[in-house]
Write a protein that holds these residues in place. Structure first.
Motif, PDB file in Angstrom:
ATOM      1  N   ARG A  69       0.808  -1.220   0.000  1.00  0.00           N
ATOM      2  CA  ARG A  69       0.000   0.000   0.000  1.00  0.00           C
ATOM      3  C   ARG A  69       0.842   1.272   0.000  1.00  0.00           C
ATOM      4  O   ARG A  69       0.454   2.293  -0.579  1.00  0.00           O
ATOM      5  CB  ARG A  69      -0.953   0.001   1.197  1.00  0.00           C
ATOM      6  CG  ARG A  69      -0.303  -0.077   2.548  1.00  0.00           C
ATOM      7  CD  ARG A  69      -1.328  -0.120   3.675  1.00  0.00           C
ATOM      8  NE  ARG A  69      -0.706  -0.201   4.982  1.00  0.00           N
ATOM      9  CZ  ARG A  69      -0.217   0.825   5.647  1.00  0.00           C
ATOM     10  NH1 ARG A  69      -0.292   2.039   5.114  1.00  0.00           N
ATOM     11  NH2 ARG A  69       0.333   0.674   6.826  1.00  0.00           N
ATOM     12  N   VAL A 126      -1.308   4.782  -0.006  1.00  0.00           N
ATOM     13  CA  VAL A 126      -2.576   4.411   0.617  1.00  0.00           C
ATOM     14  C   VAL A 126      -2.322   4.107   2.095  1.00  0.00           C
ATOM     15  O   VAL A 126      -1.520   3.236   2.428  1.00  0.00           O
ATOM     16  CB  VAL A 126      -3.196   3.175  -0.072  1.00  0.00           C
ATOM     17  CG1 VAL A 126      -4.442   2.708   0.687  1.00  0.00           C
ATOM     18  CG2 VAL A 126      -3.544   3.501  -1.514  1.00  0.00           C
ATOM     19  N   LYS A 145       1.143  -4.764   3.647  1.00  0.00           N
ATOM     20  CA  LYS A 145       0.583  -5.352   2.433  1.00  0.00           C
ATOM     21  C   LYS A 145      -0.915  -5.585   2.576  1.00  0.00           C
ATOM     22  O   LYS A 145      -1.397  -5.955   3.646  1.00  0.00           O
ATOM     23  CB  LYS A 145       1.276  -6.664   2.100  1.00  0.00           C
ATOM     24  CG  LYS A 145       2.679  -6.464   1.537  1.00  0.00           C
ATOM     25  CD  LYS A 145       3.056  -7.639   0.656  1.00  0.00           C
ATOM     26  CE  LYS A 145       4.316  -7.312  -0.141  1.00  0.00           C
ATOM     27  NZ  LYS A 145       4.595  -8.341  -1.150  1.00  0.00           N
ATOM     28  N   VAL A 146      -1.628  -5.382   1.483  1.00  0.00           N
ATOM     29  CA  VAL A 146      -3.068  -5.618   1.413  1.00  0.00           C
ATOM     30  C   VAL A 146      -3.311  -6.821   0.507  1.00  0.00           C
ATOM     31  O   VAL A 146      -2.798  -6.872  -0.615  1.00  0.00           O
ATOM     32  CB  VAL A 146      -3.811  -4.385   0.865  1.00  0.00           C
ATOM     33  CG1 VAL A 146      -5.305  -4.662   0.762  1.00  0.00           C
ATOM     34  CG2 VAL A 146      -3.553  -3.163   1.748  1.00  0.00           C
TER      35      VAL A 146
END
Length: 411
Positions: A382, A387, A399-400
């Motif tokens: 991100r 983000v 991390k997404v």
């Protein structure tokens, strides 16, 4: 016995006192909680506005039912009046500056009082954010000092002067009430402390998964950053014995209703999960010749939801997706490669929040002929797309995880 305050004034006095104690206890810790304190921050705002309303009601009651006459004059009486006046400034000013602080914040978080009543933002310029923040913090310190002075004065009258002043703020002359009502203040302090989230994991514990993620990134960096042609050539060579060269353009697939693109991210030991309600996909691909793939997915970022109105409001703000300036995200890929039976990988580009970066997705196909089911995943860093760039994102994992699943039919 001294004349008492009205029953309404007594009720409001002890209710506001308990709520103020709770606010002080909670507010002290909010700044360091980051994303873990989101729900508590919403409660803090709701109780703050409640204190504002109750204080206005208390002022109205004071004029409707005048207070009992003063029992002490001189400088001691003047000091008591000054403390009372200061407390009213605190009870009105702290909620108002907090409201101003929320209204001028960069991330526009919608406020629902106790999850039901919407609170509009005040029409204030963004430049007043710093002033509101400083005033809110200063009033908190002043309020604590006045709170302690008020308690000290009440104890002085009750224990040293013994003039019965404290009984004026009791609904009846009862030793039990004399214990229970002041204890509400202690209950507010303890409750505010008790509902704080558990401490975040130690840095060493949090670093382990981050290191593992970085290692994963490094192993995937080459195919993501490499030119498409070599990767496709390798894929064709691997599959040369299994399939013939395609005779024509790849079939175009139409995504059927009912598909889903979801996302999840760790948040200090918990997981926040959501999905995008609106997205479109244009896909052309021959499953036997994945190098022919042409994939374009467009996501309406304003449709993101995690099932909570407060957090959904944050997602659209500049701290996360910044939908006002960047309403959509797109993933495009030219070509894919087969990684196993019915398994594929596509190295393409993700454009999100004004930033374009290489991104890999993995997916599997099931079914046959002109009807297929698709399921897949991706792991997105991100920070690369700015983000989660604010204080409320401090507890989020780097991390997404993105997952997707849908059915498609060939035209």
């Amino acid at each position: 016995m001294p004349q008492r305050y009205s029953q309404a004034a007594i009720f409001l006095h002890w209710t506001i006192a308990a709520l103020l104690a709770f606010q002080i206890s909670v507010g002290w810790a909010l700044e360091d909680l980051g994303a873990r304190g989101f729900a508590l921050f919403q409660l803090h705002k709701s109780i703050g506005i409640s204190i504002l309303v109750l204080t206005l009601l208390r002022i109205a009651v004071r004029y409707w039912k005048p207070r009992p006459p003063k029992l002490e004059g001189g400088w001691q009486g003047a000091l008591a009046q000054a403390v009372h006046a200061g407390l009213y400034v605190f009870m009105l000013g702290a909620p108002l500056t907090g409201w101003a602080l929320v209204s001028t914040a960069k991330v526009k978080v919608p406020t629902l009082i106790f999850g039901t009543i919407p609170l509009p933002h005040l029409p204030l310029p963004m430049a007043s954010q710093e002033v509101a923040e400083g005033a809110h913090g200063l009033l908190a310190w002043i309020g604590i000092a006045l709170f302690l002075l008020h308690v000290a004065g009440a104890l002085r009258h009750h224990l040293l002067i013994k003039d019965g002043l404290l009984w004026r703020m009791m609904p009846a002359r009862s030793p039990l009430l004399l214990f229970v009502l002041p204890a509400l203040i202690l209950v507010g302090l303890v409750l505010g402390k008790a509902i704080l989230p558990a401490p975040a994991p130690a840095p060493a514990e949090a670093a382990a998964p981050a290191v593992a993620n970085e290692a994963e990134n490094r192993t995937e960096a080459v195919p993501e950053n490499a030119a498409d042609a070599p990767a496709n050539v390798a894929a064709v060579a691997d599959n040369a014995t299994e399939a013939e060269v395609p005779a024509g353009p790849p079939p175009v697939w139409t995504v059927q209703p009912g598909g889903r693109i979801g996302f999840s991210v760790g948040n200090s030991g918990e997981t926040i999960s959501g999905s995008f309600a609106k997205w479109t996909a244009k896909i052309a691909m021959d499953p036997d010749h994945p190098e022919t793939a042409d994939i374009a997915v467009t996501i309406d970022l304003a449709s993101a939801s995690v099932g909570d109105a407060y957090k959904d409001g944050m997602l659209g703000g500049d701290e996360f997706f910044g939908v006002a300036a960047h309403p959509t995200a797109t993933f495009t890929a030219k070509g894919a490669e087969k990684t196993g039976p019915n398994s594929y990988r596509a190295a393409g580009t993700l454009a999100l929040k004004g930033v374009s970066k290489p991104q890999t997705i993995r997916f599997t196909l099931s079914g046959a002929g002109k009807s297929r089911k698709v399921s897949g995943s991706a792991s997105i860093t991100r920070a690369a797309f700015d983000v989660g760039n604010g204080e409320s994102s401090g507890g989020l994992d780097p991390k997404v995880a993105v997952t997707f699943g849908f059915s498609a039919k060939a035209q």
